[in-house]
Design a protein around this motif. Structure first.
Motif, PDB file in Angstrom:
ATOM      1  N   GLY A  30       0.820  -1.198   0.000  1.00 14.39           N
ATOM      2  CA  GLY A  30       0.000   0.000   0.000  1.00 14.39           C
ATOM      3  C   GLY A  30       0.854   1.247   0.000  1.00 14.39           C
ATOM      4  N   SER A  31       0.304   2.328   0.526  1.00 13.53           N
ATOM      5  CA  SER A  31       0.989   3.611   0.547  1.00 13.53           C
ATOM      6  C   SER A  31       1.780   3.738   1.844  1.00 13.53           C
ATOM      7  CB  SER A  31      -0.042   4.746   0.440  1.00 13.53           C
ATOM      8  OG  SER A  31       0.588   5.997   0.473  1.00 13.53           O
ATOM      9  N   GLY A  53      10.749   6.838   7.866  1.00 11.70           N
ATOM     10  CA  GLY A  53       9.511   7.463   7.407  1.00 11.70           C
ATOM     11  C   GLY A  53       8.821   8.374   8.390  1.00 11.70           C
ATOM     12  N   GLY A  54       9.304   8.451   9.623  1.00 14.77           N
ATOM     13  CA  GLY A  54       8.690   9.352  10.586  1.00 14.77           C
ATOM     14  C   GLY A  54       7.418   8.809  11.209  1.00 14.77           C
ATOM     15  N   GLY A  55       6.790   9.640  12.043  1.00 21.71           N
ATOM     16  CA  GLY A  55       5.533   9.267  12.675  1.00 21.71           C
ATOM     17  C   GLY A  55       5.677   8.169  13.712  1.00 21.71           C
ATOM     18  N   PHE A  79       4.398  -2.763  10.729  1.00 22.16           N
ATOM     19  CA  PHE A  79       3.715  -1.563  11.186  1.00 22.16           C
ATOM     20  C   PHE A  79       2.559  -1.276  10.237  1.00 22.16           C
ATOM     21  CE2 PHE A  79       7.962  -1.218  12.893  1.00 22.16           C
ATOM     22  CZ  PHE A  79       7.751  -0.706  14.173  1.00 22.16           C
ATOM     23  N   LYS A  80       1.340  -1.361  10.757  1.00 20.84           N
ATOM     24  CA  LYS A  80       0.162  -1.129   9.933  1.00 20.84           C
ATOM     25  C   LYS A  80      -0.961  -0.591  10.800  1.00 20.84           C
ATOM     26  CE  LYS A  80      -1.287  -5.967  10.348  1.00 20.84           C
ATOM     27  NZ  LYS A  80      -1.629  -7.195   9.607  1.00 20.84           N
ATOM     28  N   ARG A  81      -2.040  -0.175  10.160  1.00 13.47           N
ATOM     29  CA  ARG A  81      -3.187   0.344  10.909  1.00 13.47           C
ATOM     30  C   ARG A  81      -3.680  -0.717  11.880  1.00 13.47           C
ATOM     31  NH1 ARG A  81      -5.454   5.010   8.996  1.00 13.47           N
ATOM     32  NH2 ARG A  81      -7.394   4.566  10.073  1.00 13.47           N
ATOM     33  N   ILE A  86      -0.913   4.236  10.876  1.00 15.09           N
ATOM     34  CA  ILE A  86      -0.373   4.926   9.712  1.00 15.09           C
ATOM     35  C   ILE A  86      -1.564   5.478   8.947  1.00 15.09           C
ATOM     36  CG2 ILE A  86       0.978   4.692   7.602  1.00 15.09           C
ATOM     37  CD1 ILE A  86       2.410   2.349   8.837  1.00 15.09           C
ATOM     38  N   ALA A  87      -1.695   6.795   8.938  1.00 13.89           N
ATOM     39  CA  ALA A  87      -2.890   7.420   8.383  1.00 13.89           C
ATOM     40  C   ALA A  87      -3.102   7.088   6.918  1.00 13.89           C
ATOM     41  CB  ALA A  87      -2.817   8.935   8.573  1.00 13.89           C
ATOM     42  N   CYS A  88      -1.994   6.875   6.169  1.00 11.84           N
ATOM     43  CA  CYS A  88      -2.153   6.627   4.734  1.00 11.84           C
ATOM     44  C   CYS A  88      -2.663   5.228   4.457  1.00 11.84           C
ATOM     45  CB  CYS A  88      -0.833   6.858   4.007  1.00 11.84           C
ATOM     46  SG  CYS A  88       0.524   5.843   4.617  1.00 11.84           S
TER      47      CYS A  88
END
Length: 323
Positions: A30-31, A53-55, A79-81, A86-88
């Motif tokens: 994904g993004s 990537g930050g955040g 690392f995923k929702r 990760i908002a994207c």
């Protein structure tokens, strides 16, 4: 600091006997903020170099880097929702491990090969309890960082070299801008008071040379990026007419559209082919309304990023590079 620069720093720390931990993006879906190959390094003094990537994923990766540096086992985390937001909506598989002296031979071999122009791949087997880097086969032209089963393979290539002819106000602003985005920068000028190392601390080399005979001081190849911004139109014409014969990966010259018309006439009169003339990027830089030396340097650096990114895509697709 990115790419091979981070690997060089890791090697230097290990050879000095200092511990190093790294977080590397192994794969994405994904993004995602950073693609596979993005690296963040934790040094003994607690400072971080690079970014994944930050955040929230980066903050958690930093915490895990501290853990592995203090002796906890290496790990891979997706690392995923729903795990780390990760908002994207995309995800990153990030590997976190502590490096040791066992990694030194692979890092040395990979960097040495890349510097010699024969890139290889670093391979880390993440199924092992203690993942250690090894050197794989020579990286192909279309190789990208990737997972193959439990093994992470990462091509190691030298930083692209940019030769800047002319060390005036824009040249001085451009050198640190390009160095910050992982270009190996060489400055050439024919003025002794300008061609001084202290004027360009971010450059890898500063050369005093004759613009009428550039081959006497520097060799330009087909993997180089070249920026021409000397102290005069005649010198620009001399440099471009010589450099164009080397067919560098990118050749840009500072000036106006009117200057382009004049340069085209000059190059044509010197026997330069129409295709070679068309390959010269003039005016150089992205059209963002830049006026000051710092602004012009930003526009040129942005153009260089665009060209480098396009070259990576075309190379991966087996297409010829473009300006």
């Amino acid at each position: 600091m990115e790419g091979i620069s981070l690997l060089r720093r890791e090697l230097a720390e290990l050879e000095a006997g200092r511990p190093v931990a790294e977080a590397v993006v192994l794969s994405t879906s994904g993004s995602a903020a950073r693609a596979a190959g993005a690296r963040m390094v934790l040094l003994e003094d607690g400072s971080f170099l690079g970014t994944v990537g930050g955040g929230s994923p980066e903050l958690e990766s930093q915490r895990l880097c501290h853990d592995v540096l203090s002796g906890k086992p290496a790990l891979r985390m997706n690392f995923k929702r729903g795990v780390v937001d990760i908002a994207c909506g995309g995800s990153q598989l990030i590997g976190i491990r502590r490096l040791s002296s066992r990694d030194i031979p692979a890092l040395e071999a990979a960097i040495e090969s890349a510097d010699a122009g024969t890139p290889v791949e670093l391979v880390v087997d993440w199924s092992a309890s203690v993942p250690v880097a090894a050197v794989g086969g020579s990286a192909g032209a279309d190789s990208t960082p990737r997972m193959e089963g439990d093994c992470y393979l990462e091509p190691v290539v030298c930083a692209p070299r940019c030769v800047i002819f002319g060390g005036g106000h824009v040249g001085r602003a451009l050198v640190p801008a390009l160095a910050a985005i992982d270009f190996d920068v060489v400055v050439v000028d024919d003025r002794p008071e300008v061609a001084r190392v202290e004027n360009f601390p971010a450059a890898s080399s500063v050369i005093l040379g004759d613009f009428k005979d550039i081959s006497a001081s520097v060799t330009v190849g087909d993997r180089d990026y070249v920026v021409v911004m000397t102290h005069g139109h005649a010198a620009d014409e001399d440099v471009v007419s010589q450099v164009v014969e080397a067919h560098p990966l990118y050749l840009g010259c500072m000036g106006s559209r009117n200057k382009r018309r004049v340069l085209e006439d000059v190059l044509t009169s010197r026997g330069v082919s129409a295709d070679e003339v068309a390959a010269v990027d003039l005016p150089i830089g992205l059209p963002i309304g830049a006026v000051t030396p710092a602004e012009i340097a930003v526009s040129i650096a942005a153009k260089m990023i665009e060209v480098r990114s396009g070259h990576r895509v075309s190379r991966a697709m087996g297409c010829p590079s473009y300006l």
